[in-house]
Motif scaffolding. Structure first.
Motif, PDB file in Angstrom:
ATOM      1  N   THR A  25      -7.843  -0.980  -3.536  1.00 40.54           N
ATOM      2  CA  THR A  25      -7.333  -0.548  -2.232  1.00 40.54           C
ATOM      3  C   THR A  25      -5.857  -0.903  -2.086  1.00 40.54           C
ATOM      4  N   ALA A  26      -5.496  -2.146  -2.444  1.00 40.71           N
ATOM      5  CA  ALA A  26      -4.098  -2.567  -2.334  1.00 40.71           C
ATOM      6  C   ALA A  26      -3.217  -1.823  -3.335  1.00 40.71           C
ATOM      7  N   TRP A  27      -3.690  -1.675  -4.556  1.00 40.52           N
ATOM      8  CA  TRP A  27      -2.927  -0.979  -5.601  1.00 40.52           C
ATOM      9  C   TRP A  27      -2.667   0.477  -5.202  1.00 40.52           C
ATOM     10  N   THR A  28      -3.701   1.141  -4.674  1.00 39.65           N
ATOM     11  CA  THR A  28      -3.562   2.533  -4.250  1.00 39.65           C
ATOM     12  C   THR A  28      -2.554   2.658  -3.112  1.00 39.65           C
ATOM     13  N   ALA A  29      -2.601   1.725  -2.159  1.00 41.26           N
ATOM     14  CA  ALA A  29      -1.663   1.760  -1.031  1.00 41.26           C
ATOM     15  C   ALA A  29      -0.229   1.623  -1.522  1.00 41.26           C
ATOM     16  N   ALA A  30      -0.011   0.712  -2.481  1.00 39.91           N
ATOM     17  CA  ALA A  30       1.339   0.528  -3.020  1.00 39.91           C
ATOM     18  C   ALA A  30       1.823   1.776  -3.739  1.00 39.91           C
ATOM     19  N   LYS A  31       0.946   2.400  -4.523  1.00 35.81           N
ATOM     20  CA  LYS A  31       1.327   3.610  -5.248  1.00 35.81           C
ATOM     21  C   LYS A  31       1.651   4.745  -4.283  1.00 35.81           C
TER      22      LYS A  31
END
Length: 291
Positions: A25-31
């Motif tokens: 979830t965090a990785w996707t938000a950053a991308k």
């Protein structure tokens, strides 16, 4: 302003699906924001953290297809910074020593070793001992924890409910701190120094974290972190607390319940692509979201 978020596991066990969902979830938000995704190893508790668990974290996240900005921050390498923050809080007069044992605290809490919802956890507000009794216990070499006195913090900061943060999963989005829900929280110990709560806010400030994305089980702790940010003059990130991933039994995944680990799923033949599809953050929307 560059979007910066982080995934901050503790190497006290192997990662499970709940960890994978939070990291994804965090990785996707950053991308999606064109920002930066950081991996932080929160290994302040040297009595429980192990190098093999840290190695497994790297292996699991890489298998899942996540990448992160180097170098990785290990909290064990920055203990002096956290202890300096602890001393700063001591100098402000907002900490006190608590000598109660775990058994005594469990008795006060009705015998429950933990609560699934931190809002239901025992809120200790016992306050400091008298100077004479404290001196006697210190002379005996008794162990103690450093607790944040909400009374003292209120005397210094005023009404703690005036402290706010932006919560992207709440309606309205501005949340007022309610630290009384957790009481006088432990922020350090005699044997290990500053604890993870102090380390977390210090590192969020150090690393320029703009968005903290994590499970909704930690939303109650945000109030304590907001108080610490005010006391230590640290910036307050935007928070996004997502729903918790639940297992087949309807309970959230947890290390203490020996939930199925990513390593076990991998050895059982599950592919990263299949797990990523199962954990797609878009179909586990946070509370308050209607889209």
């Amino acid at each position: 302003m560059t979007f910066v978020t982080r995934f901050a596991p503790s190497p006290t066990g192997l990662l499970h699906k709940g960890h994978a969902f939070s990291a994804l979830t965090a990785w996707t938000a950053a991308k999606e924001a064109g920002g930066r995704f950081l991996l932080r190893i929160e290994d302040t508790d040297f009595t429980r953290c192990r190098p093999d668990y840290e190695a497994a974290i790297f292996e699991d996240l890489a298998w899942l297809g996540l990448d992160w900005q180097a170098p990785v921050l290990r909290q064990s390498e920055h203990r002096a910074d956290y202890d300096a923050a602890l001393k700063q809080l001591q100098a402000l007069g907002v900490l006190y020593r608590c000598f109660r044992t775990r058994k005594e605290l469990m008795a006060l809490a009705g015998g429950a070793p933990h609560a699934d919802d931190p809002a239901d956890a025992f809120a200790f507000t016992g306050g400091p001992l008298s100077p004479d009794e404290e001196a006697e216990r210190l002379a005996q070499g008794q162990a103690f924890a450093w607790r944040l006195s909400l009374t003292a913090a209120r005397d210094r900061l005023g009404d703690l409910g005036q402290l706010t943060w932006v919560e992207e999963t709440a309606d309205p989005g501005l949340v007022h701190a309610a630290p009384e829900r957790l009481g006088d929280m432990v922020v350090g110990r005699k044997d290990i120094g500053a604890g993870y709560v102090i380390a977390s806010v210090v590192d969020d400030g150090r690393q320029g974290v703009t968005h903290v994305i994590r499970g909704e089980d930690l939303i109650a702790a945000t109030s304590i972190q907001r108080v610490l940010q005010a006391l230590l003059d640290l910036p307050t990130p935007v928070y996004r607390h997502h729903r918790l991933l639940l297992g087949p039994d309807g309970k959230r995944y947890a290390k203490r319940d020996r939930s199925v680990t990513l390593a076990e799923l991998r050895s059982g033949g599950m592919t990263a692509e299949a797990l990523r599809a199962e954990l797609d953050p878009s179909f586990l929307l946070p509370r308050g979201r209607k889209d």
